[in-house]
Design an enzyme around this catalytic site. Structure first.
Site, mmCIF file in Angstrom:
data_model
loop_
_atom_site.group_PDB
_atom_site.id
_atom_site.type_symbol
_atom_site.label_atom_id
_atom_site.label_comp_id
_atom_site.label_asym_id
_atom_site.label_seq_id
_atom_site.Cartn_x
_atom_site.Cartn_y
_atom_site.Cartn_z
ATOM 1 N N ASP A 100 -5.348 -13.669 -35.797
ATOM 2 C CA ASP A 100 -5.531 -13.659 -34.317
ATOM 3 C C ASP A 100 -4.042 -13.727 -33.791
ATOM 4 O O ASP A 100 -3.916 -14.125 -32.505
ATOM 5 C CB ASP A 100 -6.456 -14.564 -33.732
ATOM 6 N N GLU A 122 -10.337 -11.844 -41.585
ATOM 7 C CA GLU A 122 -10.705 -12.829 -40.773
ATOM 8 C C GLU A 122 -11.146 -12.686 -39.545
ATOM 9 O O GLU A 122 -10.725 -13.205 -38.245
ATOM 10 C CB GLU A 122 -9.427 -14.062 -40.707
ATOM 11 N N GLU A 136 -4.767 -16.822 -28.746
ATOM 12 C CA GLU A 136 -5.611 -16.410 -29.991
ATOM 13 C C GLU A 136 -7.063 -15.797 -29.755
ATOM 14 O O GLU A 136 -7.629 -14.885 -30.417
ATOM 15 C CB GLU A 136 -5.691 -17.287 -31.201
ATOM 16 N N HIS A 215 0.612 -27.377 -33.645
ATOM 17 C CA HIS A 215 1.659 -26.413 -33.121
ATOM 18 C C HIS A 215 0.926 -25.524 -32.051
ATOM 19 O O HIS A 215 1.525 -24.687 -31.618
ATOM 20 C CB HIS A 215 1.976 -25.486 -34.254
ATOM 21 N N ARG A 217 -0.275 -23.592 -28.674
ATOM 22 C CA ARG A 217 0.348 -23.300 -27.504
ATOM 23 C C ARG A 217 -0.423 -24.020 -26.423
ATOM 24 O O ARG A 217 0.162 -24.325 -25.498
ATOM 25 C CB ARG A 217 0.182 -21.575 -26.960
ATOM 26 N N HIS A 249 6.469 -27.619 -36.955
ATOM 27 C CA HIS A 249 6.799 -26.376 -36.613
ATOM 28 C C HIS A 249 7.892 -26.133 -35.919
ATOM 29 O O HIS A 249 8.530 -26.879 -35.170
ATOM 30 C CB HIS A 249 5.653 -25.893 -35.849
HETATM 31 C C1 UD1 Z 1 2.294 -18.130 -33.815
HETATM 32 C C2 UD1 Z 1 1.306 -17.339 -33.294
HETATM 33 C C3 UD1 Z 1 -0.086 -18.109 -33.404
HETATM 34 C C4 UD1 Z 1 -0.086 -18.847 -35.027
HETATM 35 C C5 UD1 Z 1 1.269 -19.354 -35.489
HETATM 36 C C6 UD1 Z 1 1.372 -19.551 -36.908
HETATM 37 C C7 UD1 Z 1 1.422 -15.759 -31.403
HETATM 38 C C8 UD1 Z 1 1.297 -15.823 -29.901
HETATM 39 N N1 UD1 Z 1 1.429 -17.141 -31.998
HETATM 40 O O1 UD1 Z 1 2.723 -19.357 -32.913
HETATM 41 O O2 UD1 Z 1 -1.159 -17.476 -33.301
HETATM 42 O O3 UD1 Z 1 -1.172 -19.698 -34.989
HETATM 43 O O4 UD1 Z 1 2.351 -18.305 -35.263
HETATM 44 O O5 UD1 Z 1 2.242 -20.706 -37.086
HETATM 45 O O6 UD1 Z 1 1.140 -14.828 -31.994
HETATM 46 N N2 UD1 Z 1 10.349 -19.949 -34.467
HETATM 47 C C9 UD1 Z 1 11.521 -19.582 -35.198
HETATM 48 N N3 UD1 Z 1 11.492 -19.046 -36.384
HETATM 49 C C10 UD1 Z 1 10.329 -18.942 -37.238
HETATM 50 C C11 UD1 Z 1 9.031 -18.998 -36.322
HETATM 51 C C12 UD1 Z 1 9.106 -19.401 -34.909
HETATM 52 O O7 UD1 Z 1 12.733 -20.014 -34.868
HETATM 53 O O8 UD1 Z 1 10.188 -18.331 -38.305
HETATM 54 C C13 UD1 Z 1 10.464 -20.257 -33.050
HETATM 55 C C14 UD1 Z 1 11.379 -19.267 -32.132
HETATM 56 O O9 UD1 Z 1 11.845 -20.018 -31.458
HETATM 57 C C15 UD1 Z 1 10.030 -18.534 -31.635
HETATM 58 C C16 UD1 Z 1 8.978 -19.673 -31.427
HETATM 59 O O10 UD1 Z 1 9.255 -20.361 -32.574
HETATM 60 O O11 UD1 Z 1 10.354 -17.835 -30.408
HETATM 61 C C17 UD1 Z 1 7.610 -19.411 -31.185
HETATM 62 O O12 UD1 Z 1 7.119 -18.230 -32.157
HETATM 63 P P1 UD1 Z 1 5.822 -17.457 -32.095
HETATM 64 O O13 UD1 Z 1 5.622 -16.686 -33.099
HETATM 65 O O14 UD1 Z 1 5.846 -16.720 -30.597
HETATM 66 O O15 UD1 Z 1 4.539 -18.537 -31.761
HETATM 67 P P2 UD1 Z 1 4.057 -19.785 -32.730
HETATM 68 O O16 UD1 Z 1 4.074 -20.893 -31.979
HETATM 69 O O17 UD1 Z 1 5.086 -19.807 -33.708
HETATM 70 N N1 UDP Z 2 1.871 -24.358 -44.064
HETATM 71 C C1 UDP Z 2 3.011 -24.371 -44.800
HETATM 72 N N2 UDP Z 2 4.214 -25.075 -44.712
HETATM 73 C C2 UDP Z 2 3.883 -26.168 -43.785
HETATM 74 C C3 UDP Z 2 2.916 -26.222 -42.983
HETATM 75 C C4 UDP Z 2 1.825 -25.273 -43.355
HETATM 76 O O1 UDP Z 2 3.237 -23.558 -45.769
HETATM 77 O O2 UDP Z 2 5.051 -26.974 -43.484
HETATM 78 C C5 UDP Z 2 0.821 -23.426 -44.606
HETATM 79 C C6 UDP Z 2 -0.426 -24.078 -44.694
HETATM 80 O O3 UDP Z 2 -0.721 -24.208 -46.369
HETATM 81 C C7 UDP Z 2 -1.563 -22.820 -44.003
HETATM 82 C C8 UDP Z 2 -0.714 -22.160 -43.057
HETATM 83 O O4 UDP Z 2 0.711 -22.704 -43.400
HETATM 84 O O5 UDP Z 2 -2.022 -21.993 -45.062
HETATM 85 C C9 UDP Z 2 -1.125 -22.409 -41.665
HETATM 86 O O6 UDP Z 2 -0.307 -21.798 -40.761
HETATM 87 P P1 UDP Z 2 0.025 -22.372 -39.481
HETATM 88 O O7 UDP Z 2 -0.480 -23.883 -39.294
HETATM 89 O O8 UDP Z 2 1.222 -22.029 -38.928
HETATM 90 O O9 UDP Z 2 -0.876 -21.349 -38.543
HETATM 91 P P2 UDP Z 2 -2.582 -21.387 -38.255
HETATM 92 O O10 UDP Z 2 -3.382 -21.409 -39.536
HETATM 93 O O11 UDP Z 2 -2.811 -22.188 -37.391
HETATM 94 O O12 UDP Z 2 -2.758 -19.925 -37.469
#
Ligand code: UD1
Ligand code: UDP
Length: 377
Positions: A100, A122, A136, A215, A217, A249
């Site tokens: 999602d 999923e 999501e 993490h 939003r 995160h």
């Molecule tokens: C995203 C997804 C969320 C998912 C989560 C898993 C959306 C809107 N959000 O949230 O559904 O549960 O991933 O972890 O699709 N950033 C980095 N490097 C990275 C990743 C993130 O620097 O590798 C930082 C950047 O500043 C980026 C911010 O995190 O702009 C937010 O990243 P984003 O993918 O928009 O949202 P997540 O909170 O990571």
């Molecule tokens: N995970 C990881 N490293 C971390 C924290 C989580 O590899 O430091 C893995 C964890 O095993 C799980 C996945 O990340 O499979 C979950 O991702 P996240 O919490 O970012 O997203 P969500 O499941 O909430 O969409």
């Protein structure tokens, strides 16, 4: 969709959980003789790199959609045009998206616009609350509207889809691929992993380990600070008796406030996000888990590690019904009380610490591959 068309499959990965949960699908497709193309949107980069390496996933390309500080609308627009370009270049027989995230939602929409059949892994998770989790809940509803194949992890998820009018023949209950990935990591990959000197003291410590992730939003601001407050109370009240480990995160709305609130608190170990295998290593050692992550709830359930869900709404109530999970929400007092009970009351802990197959049995990937390749019986 013809059997031939299905052999040319594009798999779209945007974020960390998509890589983990699609790896079993890629592996099962390869084992069945197909050669799926793995395409990154670039939504996550730092979080994804070590995970791709752990899982041996080799992407064909990266659409590079991320820009510093961009809004969800800007991210969505880049994803939509980026995936459209990919589909026009490649013309795959099917596009697989997972979960999602905004990558999954815009990927599916681009598939729909381009006339490429979309398979959703999923499918059918719902809280029923439009803005929780945000964005999501809306992303996954959108994917359900445009997908041609819906791989539901649980019977409840399938029921959610049928209730929304999705054609029953297009829904397949297969389990969640996160369980496949977890068992593969535990049984096949971890035994070959060299020790990490930074984690060894925690892995060897006799103290119970409380593993934390947060993490979402919709929790930015007050709810995240409340989770931090609950952890602080726990660390103080069990000083010297537990280790709280929290890989933070990279989202700056999470990283800055959580580090400000928790850095230097005795008993709380903050670290950067861990590679998948290192995370699973800690998870296997954890006494309890505190999380708002979807994937981590599923993993804790499969392993029988009692967890506290620090969210106000859940689409994974199967874990709560099985007993291994408990909804505390982000409230500091509720989190602290529930964690303290689990740490102090052996009998209460034992009642909760049973693995459940509610989210899958570790064979979801092969079932999905069979349907995609037209071999489902
Ligand atoms: C995203 C997804 C969320 C998912 C989560 C898993 C959306 C809107 N959000 O949230 O559904 O549960 O991933 O972890 O699709 N950033 C980095 N490097 C990275 C990743 C993130 O620097 O590798 C930082 C950047 O500043 C980026 C911010 O995190 O702009 C937010 O990243 P984003 O993918 O928009 O949202 P997540 O909170 O990571
Ligand atoms: N995970 C990881 N490293 C971390 C924290 C989580 O590899 O430091 C893995 C964890 O095993 C799980 C996945 O990340 O499979 C979950 O991702 P996240 O919490 O970012 O997203 P969500 O499941 O909430 O969409």
């Amino acid at each position: 969709m013809s059997r031939r068309a299905h052999r040319d499959i594009a798999v779209l990965i945007g974020t960390r959980p998509e890589a983990i949960k699609l790896m079993p699908v890629v592996r099962a497709l390869e084992e069945a003789g197909a050669a799926p193309g793995v395409h990154l949107t670039g939504q996550h980069r730092e979080l994804l790199g070590p995970i791709l390496a752990d899982l041996g996933l080799v992407p064909a390309e990266d659409l590079g959609v991320m820009r510093p500080g961009q809004s969800l609308a800007e991210l969505s627009a880049r994803l939509l045009t980026g995936v459209q370009g990919l589909l026009r270049r490649r013309r795959p027989g099917a596009l697989v998206v997972q979960g999602d995230t905004t990558s999954a939602a815009m990927g599916a929409l681009a598939g729909f616009y381009e006339g490429v059949p979309v398979a959703h892994v999923e499918a059918g998770l719902r809280t029923g609350v439009a803005r929780n989790p945000f964005p999501e809940e809306m992303n996954r509803r959108l994917v359900a509207c445009v997908a041609d194949l819906h791989f539901a992890p649980t019977p409840r998820a399938a029921e959610n889809l049928r209730a929304e009018g999705v054609r029953p023949e297009s829904i397949h209950v297969v389990g969640n691929t996160v369980v496949d990935a977890l068992f593969h990591a535990r049984d096949r990959l971890l035994p070959r992993l060299p020790p990490d000197p930074a984690l060894e003291p925690l892995l060897r410590s006799p103290r119970p380990l409380v593993l934390v992730t947060a993490h979402r939003r919709e929790s930015f601001g007050a709810d995240l600070l409340s989770i931090a407050e609950g952890l602080k109370r726990l660390a103080r009240s069990f000083a010297g008796r537990i280790d709280v480990v929290y890989p933070v995160h990279l989202n700056p709305h999470v990283d800055s406030p959580m580090r400000e609130a928790l850095a230097g608190v005795a008993g709380i170990h903050l670290c950067p996000p861990l590679s998948y295998l290192r995370f699973v290593q800690l998870l296997l050692r954890a006494r309890i888990v505190v999380t708002d992550s979807g994937g981590v709830q599923e993993e804790a359930s499969a392993l029988g590690i009692p967890f506290l869900c620090a969210r106000r709404a859940s689409e994974r109530l199967e874990a709560v019904e099985a007993g291994v999970g408990e909804m505390t929400g982000p409230d500091a007092g509720a989190l602290f009380a529930a964690a303290a009970r689990l740490l102090e009351d052996e009998a209460a802990y034992a009642r909760r610490a049973a693995p459940t197959t509610a989210f899958g049995d570790g064979r979801a990937g092969e079932r999905i591959a069979a349907v995609l390749l037209g071999d489902a019986r």
